[in-house]
Design an enzyme around this catalytic site. Structure first.
Site, PDB file in Angstrom:
ATOM      1  N   THR A   1       0.836  -1.209   0.000  1.00  0.00           N
ATOM      2  CA  THR A   1       0.000   0.000   0.000  1.00  0.00           C
ATOM      3  C   THR A   1       0.867   1.254   0.000  1.00  0.00           C
ATOM      4  OG1 THR A   1      -1.753  -1.158   1.215  1.00  0.00           O
ATOM      5  CG2 THR A   1      -1.808   1.245   1.236  1.00  0.00           C
TER       6      THR A   1
ATOM      7  N   GLN B   1      -6.089  -2.068  -2.348  1.00  0.00           N
ATOM      8  CA  GLN B   1      -5.487  -0.778  -2.010  1.00  0.00           C
ATOM      9  C   GLN B   1      -4.639  -0.269  -3.174  1.00  0.00           C
ATOM     10  OE1 GLN B   1      -5.367  -3.599  -0.222  1.00  0.00           O
ATOM     11  NE2 GLN B   1      -5.582  -3.207   1.973  1.00  0.00           N
TER      12      GLN B   1
ATOM     13  N   GLN C   1     -10.045   2.201  -3.808  1.00  0.00           N
ATOM     14  CA  GLN C   1      -9.706   1.965  -2.408  1.00  0.00           C
ATOM     15  C   GLN C   1      -8.389   2.657  -2.060  1.00  0.00           C
ATOM     16  OE1 GLN C   1      -9.963  -2.114  -1.144  1.00  0.00           O
ATOM     17  NE2 GLN C   1      -9.036  -1.713   0.853  1.00  0.00           N
ATOM     18  N   ASP C   2      -8.404   3.422  -0.946  1.00  0.00           N
ATOM     19  CA  ASP C   2      -7.194   4.088  -0.433  1.00  0.00           C
ATOM     20  C   ASP C   2      -6.641   5.149  -1.387  1.00  0.00           C
ATOM     21  OD1 ASP C   2      -7.515   2.339   1.626  1.00  0.00           O
ATOM     22  OD2 ASP C   2      -5.545   1.408   1.478  1.00  0.00           O
TER      23      ASP C   2
ATOM     24  N   ASP D   1     -12.344   3.394   2.323  1.00  0.00           N
ATOM     25  CA  ASP D   1     -11.289   4.062   3.110  1.00  0.00           C
ATOM     26  C   ASP D   1     -10.480   5.044   2.258  1.00  0.00           C
ATOM     27  OD1 ASP D   1     -12.123   2.240   5.053  1.00  0.00           O
ATOM     28  OD2 ASP D   1     -10.449   0.875   4.698  1.00  0.00           O
TER      29      ASP D   1
ATOM     30  N   ARG E   1     -14.504   4.666   9.482  1.00  0.00           N
ATOM     31  CA  ARG E   1     -14.393   3.517  10.379  1.00  0.00           C
ATOM     32  C   ARG E   1     -13.000   3.543  11.030  1.00  0.00           C
ATOM     33  NH1 ARG E   1     -13.454  -2.061   6.933  1.00  0.00           N
ATOM     34  NH2 ARG E   1     -12.023  -1.250   5.347  1.00  0.00           N
TER      35      ARG E   1
ATOM     36  N   TRP F   1      -9.616   2.501  11.745  1.00  0.00           N
ATOM     37  CA  TRP F   1      -8.512   1.656  11.292  1.00  0.00           C
ATOM     38  C   TRP F   1      -7.611   1.277  12.470  1.00  0.00           C
ATOM     39  CZ3 TRP F   1      -3.790   3.808   8.181  1.00  0.00           C
ATOM     40  CH2 TRP F   1      -2.993   2.750   7.741  1.00  0.00           C
TER      41      TRP F   1
END
Length: 565
Positions: free
Chosen positions: A329, A359, A381-382, A403, A471, A473
């Protein structure tokens, strides 16, 4: 001269006083002990998240919080060097490792090198004084130690893929993490004021109202001005507005047609001077319109660099690295920056890996006092990794799925557009995943006066997608939403659990005075860490207070609102 007579009554009384005082100190909480008083390590260690680690490390003698704090930071510095040596040993013997494992080790190496630099700077600060620091200096040192913990956690997360060396390195990383946490706690107790927010009146008004989106006023030499005007006039794109100017020391132009100084962004950045100081002005890299397929890295010594494009969707940097494609990531970013004082304006950064590749970061930012103004971040994502340090985003567009704003910086988003996209079927869209791991870190995500609406693909999706504000992490995840417009896509519960009851009592999530159909808090989660707050608490997360923006944002020329709107 007559000698003094020995008085057993006085002596025994004094001994009794010492015994009582020692007992009092041992029973007193660390918070009640004056900073200049020498106490046993067991007393001071009560104020840290890891008392047993603290006691095992500190000298077994009475000392002040300043003595213990300096010792702990010095010990942290030695530990970080040992970790770097261990990582280098594995990197040098990496012939049997997979590419992903090598990449995870290289991530840890670069993070360990940053930690050594940060601890060196921290030692310089704490060695100078045994008293509470001014707010700005205190924020500097707390930011450095917060980032050290974040770097260590990032290394630990990446090592999960390095099975062949995981045990050895994981133990060393874990030991370092606990020690750094102790150092952060002791420095916070001794050197950081209990209330180190902005001491003046927060800037309540919008600054530089004469600016238009993405327009900055630049002060430069006649030679640089001629180059700049040549670029601007060719594109009929005037950027002169406002009554404040950004000092520019030099300029280079990137153009794919060969008309500039360079044809790639990385070549232009490599030409920038090393270790510039703020008073010298910015090195301007002007990137003309085009799609630049390159992975751009702005390393720590390329300080005070201004990266300017021709506009959102005009100057585009794009890549497609992803975890699904074999990257970590951390290393999947299309644009990665760690150089302090970085500014980006009028640029789109993309990661096109897609929702099925896991990610996939568009921008990873670990640059202190950095600004993105009138930029767009596109991914799934990310998308945007606000990794560490102090950051500010103004009038930016952020697209993603799971996220897609995540990390552990102290960061404020202001007047931005947040666009959740359509994820894989069966996935939900938590907008944020904040990664604070320690209660003494000065980090968190503050989102103010932004607009949260569905991107076109989500708005027309043929399957149901639940979208949440965030949320947790990590255990002390901290995210606040202040004065935003939330469209109907936000689930009434507002927030999503990570796993079971993990972090629900230690996180800090808050909402203040948001509007729109998704802002109704009557059916929000009832976690202990969730709050609907008033103006007094909300003010703690404004630009002036949370990132002390009045101290450093004016020199960037970027508009901002210091307080609540």
């Amino acid at each position: 001269m007559a000698s003094k007579l020995f008085n057993p009554l006085v002596t025994s009384s004094f001994s009794l006083f010492l015994i009582i005082f020692a007992f009092f100190i041992s029973q007193t909480s660390a918070a009640d002990v004056p900073l200049s008083v020498s106490v046993p390590p067991g007393t001071i260690c009560k104020s840290t998240p890891h008392p047993s680690v603290c006691i095992s490390v500190l000298p077994h003698k009475n000392a002040t919080v300043y003595d213990f704090g300096r010792f702990s930071v010095q010990h942290s510095f030695i530990q970080s060097q040992k970790l770097l040596d261990l990582i280098n040993k594995y990197v040098q013997g990496s012939s049997s490792l997979s590419q992903l494992e090598i990449q995870a080790l290289e991530d840890c190496k670069s993070l360990a090198l940053l930690n050594i630099d940060f601890l060196t700077n921290t030692l310089e600060t704490v060695n100078k004084t045994s008293s509470v620091l001014p707010s700005s200096d205190a924020d500097d040192v707390q930011t450095l130690l917060s980032a050290i913990l974040t770097n260590q956690q990032t290394c630990s997360d990446g090592l999960q893929s390095v099975s062949s060396v995981q045990n050895d390195l994981s133990v060393s990383v874990s030991n370092g993490t606990n020690l750094y946490s102790v150092s952060l706690a002791l420095v916070t107790k001794g050197w950081v004021p209990k209330d180190h927010k902005n001491n003046g009146t927060p800037n309540q008004s919008k600054k530089h109202l004469s600016f238009r989106k993405g327009r900055l006023s630049l002060k430069m030499s006649s030679k640089a001005r001629a180059v700049y005007n040549s670029v601007i006039n060719r594109r009929r794109h005037l950027l002169q507005a406002g009554d404040e100017e950004i000092l520019v020391k030099d300029i280079v132009v990137v153009s794919q047609d060969g008309s500039g100084n360079f044809t790639t962004i990385n070549d232009a950045i490599n030409a920038a001077p090393n270790n510039s100081v703020a008073s010298d002005g910015y090195f301007l890299v002007y990137v003309t319109a085009g799609v630049y397929e390159e992975y751009v890295s702005i390393i720590s010594k390329k300080k005070y660099l201004l990266l300017m494009g021709d506009g959102i969707n005009q100057t585009i940097i794009t890549g497609n690295n992803s975890v699904g494609g074999g990257s970590t990531t951390f290393n999947s970013a299309t644009l990665a920056v760690v150089a302090p004082g970085f500014i980006a304006v009028n640029i789109t950064v993309r990661n096109t890996a897609g929702p099925s590749m896991g990610q996939a970061v568009a921008v990873r930012n670990g640059a202190d006092l950095s600004v993105f103004y009138s930029c767009s971040f596109e991914g799934y994502q990310d998308t945007l990794y606000t990794h560490s340090m102090r950051q500010f985003y103004r009038e930016c567009d952020i697209y993603g799925t799971v996220d897609f704003i995540f990390g552990n910086a102290a960061v404020v988003f202001q007047n931005c557009n947040i666009y959740p996209r359509q994820p894989r079927k069966g996935q939900s869209n938590p907008i944020t995943a904040q990664g604070r791991t320690d209660p003494n870190q000065n980090t968190g995500t503050s989102i103010q006066n932004c607009t949260i609406t569905a991107a076109a693909d989500l708005a027309s999706s043929n399957f149901t997608v639940k979208t949440y504000l965030g949320r947790p992490w990590k255990e002390y995840s901290r995210t606040v939403y202040l004065q935003n417009f939330m469209d109907s896509l936000i689930d009434p519960a507002g927030w999503l659990a990570w796993s079971g009851d993990f972090a629900l009592s230690t996180l800090y999530y808050a909402e203040y005075n948001n509007t729109g159909p998704g802002s109704n808090t009557s059916n929000r989660v009832t976690w202990p860490g969730y709050h609907v707050i008033g103006a007094t608490d909300a003010a703690n997360f404004t630009v002036s207070n949370f990132i002390l923006g009045d101290n450093w944002l004016p020199q960037t020329g970027v508009p901002y609102t210091g307080g609540l709107i």
